[in-house]
Motif scaffolding. Structure first.
Motif, mmCIF file in Angstrom:
data_model
loop_
_atom_site.group_PDB
_atom_site.id
_atom_site.type_symbol
_atom_site.label_atom_id
_atom_site.label_comp_id
_atom_site.label_asym_id
_atom_site.label_seq_id
_atom_site.Cartn_x
_atom_site.Cartn_y
_atom_site.Cartn_z
ATOM 1 N N ASN A 196 0.842 -1.187 0.000
ATOM 2 C CA ASN A 196 0.000 0.000 0.000
ATOM 3 C C ASN A 196 0.880 1.240 0.000
ATOM 4 N N ALA A 197 0.265 2.397 -0.186
ATOM 5 C CA ALA A 197 1.014 3.653 -0.161
ATOM 6 C C ALA A 197 0.250 4.695 0.634
ATOM 7 N N ILE A 198 0.999 5.614 1.219
ATOM 8 C CA ILE A 198 0.398 6.754 1.901
ATOM 9 C C ILE A 198 0.819 8.032 1.183
ATOM 10 N N ALA A 199 -0.023 9.048 1.298
ATOM 11 C CA ALA A 199 0.293 10.393 0.832
ATOM 12 C C ALA A 199 0.180 11.296 2.055
ATOM 13 N N PRO A 200 1.274 11.472 2.791
ATOM 14 C CA PRO A 200 1.205 12.177 4.069
ATOM 15 C C PRO A 200 1.354 13.686 3.906
ATOM 16 N N ALA A 201 0.825 14.417 4.864
ATOM 17 C CA ALA A 201 1.076 15.853 4.982
ATOM 18 C C ALA A 201 1.557 16.099 6.405
#
Length: 302
Positions: A196-201
């Motif tokens: 899976n992948a995350i798109a963090p801020a």
């Protein structure tokens, strides 16, 4: 302790998001390989083992177990060393968190070839090579009849999902990570691996200048939505045994908010059943666009 006794390798774990992930995995019972090259925020400067060893000491102070790895994971030898560090220190590898990266931002017309190559290398190649070597390890384990319940968590970005003005190299690399995630999830599932992948801020060394310009500091005693540690609970859960049915998905994580990204999906279509004449397509495309949702704004374009 949802990751008790799992072995986790985190790249770029000397500072920022990677450090927060490594510490949270340790709090949740994991044994951690802390990988960091120890260079400046733009990837320049002499490599140093200091940041990785600092985080190892923090984990040990919590009562956890960790080892440092200062190899360059954007090289084949460095990626292989990351996996072998885990197996030699702890006997196996259960979770790979690809997080390492840096920025060299410029508008496209001012972006040099070297700045393009450096950012694509650390983000995209720096995901591919650890993923490849970890995948080889898990495939061998599976073929040897040893059960595999492994996880990969990649790090994309809102820039890769929606675009970001002044970050063409970074946005392209992060978009590539989404494609790599989808392919790896499809290919490695047979061996007991989810991807899976995350798109963090979050406010980190890499993003502090942006946040300093655009966001006020949190009120004293208030919730700091941009603290890196807010992203780590999702990463740790994705690395746990409880996430084994989740794969090939992209999650945004910011503060207390988690969002499942839909990414590209088939939308409205028109099929003539024959070759189109170019003169016909103005009306056809206009109609299809009217039926579809408008794209979200590129970051920095609003």
């Amino acid at each position: 302790m949802i990751c008790k006794d799992r072995v986790v390798a985190v790249t770029g774990a000397g500072r920022g998001l990677g450090r927060a992930h490594a510490l949270e995995f340790a709090r949740q019972g994991a044994r951690v390989v802390v990988n960091d090259l120890g260079v400046a925020r733009d990837g320049t400067g002499r490599a140093s083992e200091g940041p990785a060893h600092d985080v190892v000491r923090e984990i040990e102070a919590l009562g956890g177990r960790a080892v440092a790895c200062a190899d360059d994971i954007a090289t084949g030898a460095g990626a292989a060393a990351l996996v072998s560090t885990a197996t030699e220190a702890f006997g196996r590898l259960d979770v790979l968190v690809n997080n390492a990266g840096f920025l060299r931002d410029h508008m496209l017309v001012n972006l040099s070839e070297d700045e393009w190559d450096a950012v694509v290398r650390v983000h995209l190649k720096g995901h591919f090579l650890p993923l490849r070597h970890a995948g080889l390890h898990w495939r061998a384990e599976s073929k040897a009849g040893r059960p595999v319940d492994a996880r990969v968590i990649n790090t994309s970005s809102g820039a890769g999902l929606l675009g970001s003005v002044g970050q063409g190299n970074y946005a392209a690399a992060k978009a590539g990570i989404v494609g790599l995630t989808l392919v790896a999830a499809a290919e490695l599932g047979r061996y007991g691996v989810t991807v899976n992948a995350i798109a963090p801020a979050a406010r980190t060394r890499m993003t502090e200048e942006v946040f300093a310009r655009t966001m006020a500091a949190p009120a004293e005693g208030g919730f700091d939505a941009m603290a890196p540690g807010n992203v780590s609970p999702l990463v740790v859960w994705l690395g746990s045994a409880g996430s084994r049915d989740v794969t090939g998905r992209i999650f945004e994580a910011e503060g207390g908010r988690i969002c499942v990204m839909d990414a590209f999906r088939h939308g409205p279509s028109a099929d003539k059943g024959a070759r189109w004449d170019p003169s016909e397509l103005g009306e056809v495309v206009t109609g299809l666009l009217a039926e579809s949702a408008p794209p979200e704004l590129v970051y920095g374009a609003g």
